[in-house]
Write a protein that holds these residues in place. Sequence first.
Motif, mmCIF file in Angstrom:
data_model
loop_
_atom_site.group_PDB
_atom_site.id
_atom_site.type_symbol
_atom_site.label_atom_id
_atom_site.label_comp_id
_atom_site.label_asym_id
_atom_site.label_seq_id
_atom_site.Cartn_x
_atom_site.Cartn_y
_atom_site.Cartn_z
ATOM 1 N N SER A 165 0.647 -1.239 -0.090
ATOM 2 C CA SER A 165 0.012 -0.039 -0.106
ATOM 3 C C SER A 165 0.829 1.256 -0.016
ATOM 4 O O SER A 165 0.349 2.447 0.013
ATOM 5 N N ASP A 166 2.222 1.284 0.015
ATOM 6 C CA ASP A 166 3.152 2.287 0.057
ATOM 7 C C ASP A 166 2.927 3.212 -0.977
ATOM 8 O O ASP A 166 3.101 4.479 -0.666
ATOM 9 N N PHE A 167 2.488 2.907 -2.104
ATOM 10 C CA PHE A 167 2.362 3.744 -3.329
ATOM 11 C C PHE A 167 1.301 4.798 -3.193
ATOM 12 O O PHE A 167 1.423 5.647 -3.907
ATOM 13 N N VAL A 168 0.661 4.662 -2.396
ATOM 14 C CA VAL A 168 -0.551 5.660 -2.121
ATOM 15 C C VAL A 168 0.121 7.213 -1.739
ATOM 16 O O VAL A 168 -0.523 7.988 -2.335
ATOM 17 N N PHE A 169 1.358 7.010 -1.040
ATOM 18 C CA PHE A 169 1.779 8.290 -0.846
ATOM 19 C C PHE A 169 2.703 8.784 -1.971
ATOM 20 O O PHE A 169 2.601 10.024 -2.042
ATOM 21 N N LEU A 170 3.183 7.980 -2.841
ATOM 22 C CA LEU A 170 3.800 8.177 -3.981
ATOM 23 C C LEU A 170 2.894 9.156 -4.919
ATOM 24 O O LEU A 170 3.169 10.051 -5.510
ATOM 25 N N ASP A 171 1.773 8.386 -4.923
ATOM 26 C CA ASP A 171 0.851 9.094 -5.830
ATOM 27 C C ASP A 171 0.253 10.565 -5.416
ATOM 28 O O ASP A 171 0.095 11.112 -6.348
ATOM 29 N N MET A 173 2.168 12.479 -3.569
ATOM 30 C CA MET A 173 3.280 13.251 -3.845
ATOM 31 C C MET A 173 3.340 13.821 -5.371
ATOM 32 O O MET A 173 3.393 14.939 -5.620
ATOM 33 N N LEU A 174 3.076 12.884 -6.288
ATOM 34 C CA LEU A 174 3.265 13.261 -7.668
ATOM 35 C C LEU A 174 2.169 14.379 -8.104
ATOM 36 O O LEU A 174 2.399 15.226 -8.788
ATOM 37 N N LYS A 175 0.783 14.105 -7.620
ATOM 38 C CA LYS A 175 -0.229 14.874 -7.791
ATOM 39 C C LYS A 175 0.060 16.266 -7.333
ATOM 40 O O LYS A 175 -0.502 17.119 -7.854
ATOM 41 N N GLU A 176 0.828 16.355 -6.235
ATOM 42 C CA GLU A 176 0.890 17.717 -5.678
ATOM 43 C C GLU A 176 2.256 18.472 -6.061
ATOM 44 O O GLU A 176 2.593 19.482 -5.735
ATOM 45 N N GLY A 177 2.997 17.686 -6.943
ATOM 46 C CA GLY A 177 4.091 18.199 -7.447
ATOM 47 C C GLY A 177 5.325 18.269 -6.465
ATOM 48 O O GLY A 177 6.274 18.993 -6.496
#
Length: 351
Positions: A165-171, A173-177
């Motif tokens: 489930s770790d990738f939810v933070f990556l998503d 972060m990318l969305k926020e730039g």
Amino acid sequence: MALRVIRLIAPSGATALKGVNVAPKACVHTSPARSLRYGWLAYALGERTTPRLKHHSKIITVDGNLCSGKGALAQKLADKLGMLYMPEADTFYLDRRTGEKELLPVDFNGMCSLERFYAEPKAADGNSYRLQMWMYTMRVLQYADALEHLLTTGQGVILERSPFSDFVFLDAMLKEGYIRKECVQHYNEIKGISICEFLPPHLAIYVDLPAEEVHRKMTQSGQNVALSYLKGIEDSYKNSFLPLISETSELLAYDASKAQDVERVAEDIEYLKFEKGPWLEQDDVTFHHMRMLVEDKQRVSTLTHIPKFLPEITIGAHDYDEKYYAYKSLPGKKYAPGYNADVGDKHIWLK
């Protein structure tokens, strides 16, 4: 960044995990470097995993947004079901796992800071992605510890979050730039060669608390986190993680208020049949290979590192040497554990 992980000499899961009530076993040799551990010889002599697996021999992960109450649920549920509770890994998971008397500086723990991420998420030096990549590595190591404990003792484990489930933070972060697309490509490459080596959890529990409520609670506690970032985590959980994990694991979802009813959650778990996922395909041979992998933490850690240049996580040769020798100069770090006279190790030449 990988210095502490790649050069980690980790103890076996039975000695590393704290608070586990496991009966001591006879040892041929008890020095730190030669403690008796599971291996090919043990398997050849008849050591098997399946006989110790019982009804509650499961890996359960509890997920949710920040401050959603997942930690309280996980701990109470573990007590209720007689399982081992493992709190969420943080950036100092290695120090806690290896029993450091004092937490080592961030230079030896990923060169990243969660506090700095909250204060400066768009830091130009790449702190945000270093934090994300380091946290993924810590979650992989913790998940390996959980699997090792399950396969060694038969006792189930409940964790807060997991590498799945770790990738939810990556998503988010990318969305926020906060990070670049190149970081996402690197993360996905790392995840692609590492997550496939592990069996997914038997059950994933999701605690749903609206991002607006999470933001209010964090603001009251003095943590300044953007609402849009929290909303991104929530969206990634619901749109990506939950559909994905439901393909291989059982899934239970509760809103935050209903998740407080531990008796109900435990009852819902008892009704599950656990009739899907790769765990059903395992036997003593595959469990043997999995156990050999997860007890070798150096091998596990190398799964999360590839020789690829990325400014956010790459350091030069001179900086590497500087940090390496700085680490080796710390008390008890020059030699393997148990062989350092500067921290009081005795009878070194007899080991």
